[in-house]
Write a protein that holds these residues in place. Sequence first.
Motif, short mmCIF file in Angstrom:
data_model
loop_
_atom_site.label_atom_id
_atom_site.label_comp_id
_atom_site.label_asym_id
_atom_site.label_seq_id
_atom_site.Cartn_x
_atom_site.Cartn_y
_atom_site.Cartn_z
N TRP A 189 13.35 6.75 36.10
CA TRP A 189 13.70 5.88 37.07
C TRP A 189 14.39 6.08 38.22
O TRP A 189 14.16 6.04 39.57
CB TRP A 189 14.33 4.45 36.53
N LEU A 190 15.74 6.96 38.08
CA LEU A 190 16.34 7.48 38.86
C LEU A 190 15.62 8.55 39.60
O LEU A 190 15.87 8.65 41.22
CB LEU A 190 17.72 8.48 38.31
N ARG A 191 14.78 9.31 39.21
CA ARG A 191 14.03 10.38 39.97
C ARG A 191 13.11 9.52 40.79
O ARG A 191 12.95 10.07 42.02
CB ARG A 191 13.19 11.28 39.08
N ASP A 192 12.46 8.37 40.63
CA ASP A 192 11.83 7.83 41.49
C ASP A 192 12.25 7.29 42.71
O ASP A 192 11.58 6.99 43.75
CB ASP A 192 10.84 6.63 40.77
N HIS A 193 13.58 7.06 42.46
CA HIS A 193 14.26 6.26 43.65
C HIS A 193 15.11 7.11 44.41
O HIS A 193 15.51 6.87 45.45
CB HIS A 193 14.93 5.00 42.94
N PHE A 194 15.78 8.38 43.70
CA PHE A 194 16.98 8.96 44.42
C PHE A 194 16.82 10.59 44.50
O PHE A 194 16.68 11.15 45.48
CB PHE A 194 18.25 8.52 43.67
N ILE A 195 16.49 10.99 43.35
CA ILE A 195 16.42 12.55 43.13
C ILE A 195 15.15 12.85 42.67
O ILE A 195 14.87 12.68 41.44
CB ILE A 195 17.59 12.98 42.41
N SER A 230 14.42 18.30 32.92
CA SER A 230 14.78 19.82 32.63
C SER A 230 15.53 20.37 33.72
O SER A 230 16.62 21.18 33.45
CB SER A 230 13.50 20.64 32.07
N GLN A 231 15.15 20.19 35.11
CA GLN A 231 15.96 20.74 35.98
C GLN A 231 17.41 20.43 36.18
O GLN A 231 18.22 21.15 36.52
CB GLN A 231 15.11 20.67 37.35
N VAL A 232 17.25 19.11 36.07
CA VAL A 232 18.47 18.53 36.22
C VAL A 232 19.54 18.82 35.34
O VAL A 232 20.72 19.40 35.49
CB VAL A 232 18.39 17.02 36.25
N GLU A 289 26.56 14.15 44.47
CA GLU A 289 27.19 13.73 45.74
C GLU A 289 26.34 13.41 46.93
O GLU A 289 26.53 12.17 47.72
CB GLU A 289 28.49 14.50 46.16
N ASP A 290 25.51 14.45 47.04
CA ASP A 290 24.61 14.34 48.12
C ASP A 290 23.66 13.02 48.07
O ASP A 290 23.12 12.33 49.12
CB ASP A 290 23.90 15.38 48.48
N LEU A 291 22.98 12.79 46.93
CA LEU A 291 21.75 12.05 46.65
C LEU A 291 21.87 10.65 45.97
O LEU A 291 21.22 9.80 46.05
CB LEU A 291 20.67 12.70 46.19
N MET A 292 22.92 10.89 45.20
CA MET A 292 23.10 9.66 44.25
C MET A 292 23.74 8.57 45.10
O MET A 292 24.94 8.61 45.70
CB MET A 292 23.87 10.07 43.01
N PRO A 293 23.46 7.33 44.76
CA PRO A 293 24.08 5.99 45.42
C PRO A 293 25.77 5.90 45.04
O PRO A 293 25.79 6.19 43.72
CB PRO A 293 23.47 4.89 45.16
N LEU A 327 25.17 10.20 33.46
CA LEU A 327 24.29 10.01 34.62
C LEU A 327 23.04 10.42 34.49
O LEU A 327 22.31 9.72 35.36
CB LEU A 327 25.04 11.03 35.54
N PHE A 328 22.51 11.27 33.69
CA PHE A 328 21.38 11.86 33.47
C PHE A 328 20.34 11.07 32.57
O PHE A 328 19.03 10.68 32.82
CB PHE A 328 21.08 13.28 33.28
N ASP A 329 20.94 10.80 31.56
CA ASP A 329 20.10 10.02 30.20
C ASP A 329 20.44 8.85 29.84
O ASP A 329 19.92 8.08 28.88
CB ASP A 329 19.60 11.07 29.05
N ALA A 330 21.87 8.51 30.29
CA ALA A 330 22.40 6.89 29.94
C ALA A 330 22.93 7.03 28.60
O ALA A 330 23.27 6.00 28.01
CB ALA A 330 21.53 6.02 30.26
N GLY A 331 22.85 8.16 27.85
CA GLY A 331 23.63 8.38 26.54
C GLY A 331 25.03 7.84 26.51
O GLY A 331 25.61 8.24 27.72
N PRO A 332 25.68 7.05 25.50
CA PRO A 332 26.97 6.85 25.54
C PRO A 332 27.89 8.13 25.29
O PRO A 332 27.73 8.96 24.65
CB PRO A 332 27.13 5.96 24.24
N THR A 333 29.13 7.87 26.05
CA THR A 333 30.10 8.77 25.61
C THR A 333 31.05 7.88 24.71
O THR A 333 31.51 6.92 25.24
CB THR A 333 30.81 9.10 26.93
#
Length: 267
Positions: free
Chosen positions: A79-85, A90-92, A105-109, A153-159
């Motif tokens: 979903w993030l890729r479709d809208h922002f990055i 795998s690249q991320v 910093e450059d692309l994420m809202p 940030l990337f897979d929304a897994g909990p910390t």
Amino acid sequence: ELGLRRSVGALTRCVHYRNCTEFCSLYLRPDFRRANAGKLLSKVRFAFISQHLDRFPNLAIAQMRGVADDQGQSPFWDWLRDHFIDLDFSQVTQLAGAGSLDFVEDLMPSLPLYTHLVSNPARAVIGQVHPDTRPALAMLKAEGFRHRGMVDLFDAGPTVECRTDSISSVRESALVSAEISTTGNQHLTDTGRPVLVTNTGLEGFRAMVVNTDTHALASGRIELSTKQADALDLSVGASVRALPLGQQAIPAASIHVTDSAEVHYAL
């Protein structure tokens, strides 16, 4: 005046964890994989921290793997890729592993993302772990780790987090005197309680599991054979750190921690 009210969730990008003790994945070589070996290795690192507590910041965290499909693709990142990055997951992850996070910093809202605007598949995995990660999460929860609302940030897994000195195995281990003899604890092979025993070294840190008498342990001593003492690189009169492997802990001062009721989700 209309009396309308609606509560919505939001994801806010932030850098929340600084100067923390971070627990990462454990890896056992195939030849050493057996029942409970991973759990034991995890206990060993907690015992090491307990012995050298002054070397570790007093907030411990673990970033848990988020939900992904059989091809390793994350619904949340899709979903993030479709809208922002426009980068594959795998690249991320490769960029993040190399410390190259300028694109965030450059692309994420920087403004909050309302979760009701996120796609259903992406929203469903926020704060959830991959099925293969559930045992690790359960083990950390048993040690006192809790999710306070932060997600990756990337897979929304909990910390998950815990005060380092409040981790159960850190708090429940204790220094005891080693009583070394030729027979040691051999008479306790079938009746003694298994205990993780470590030396107090730093570079020469060693650990092993022995059976011991619970009454002796409660009084601050443990019986070891000369063979066990040699394996731990102990000398006569040495102290060791002992951590019972089970429900009962060595008597120690309890630490009460009041958890914050406020929860925030963050990217």
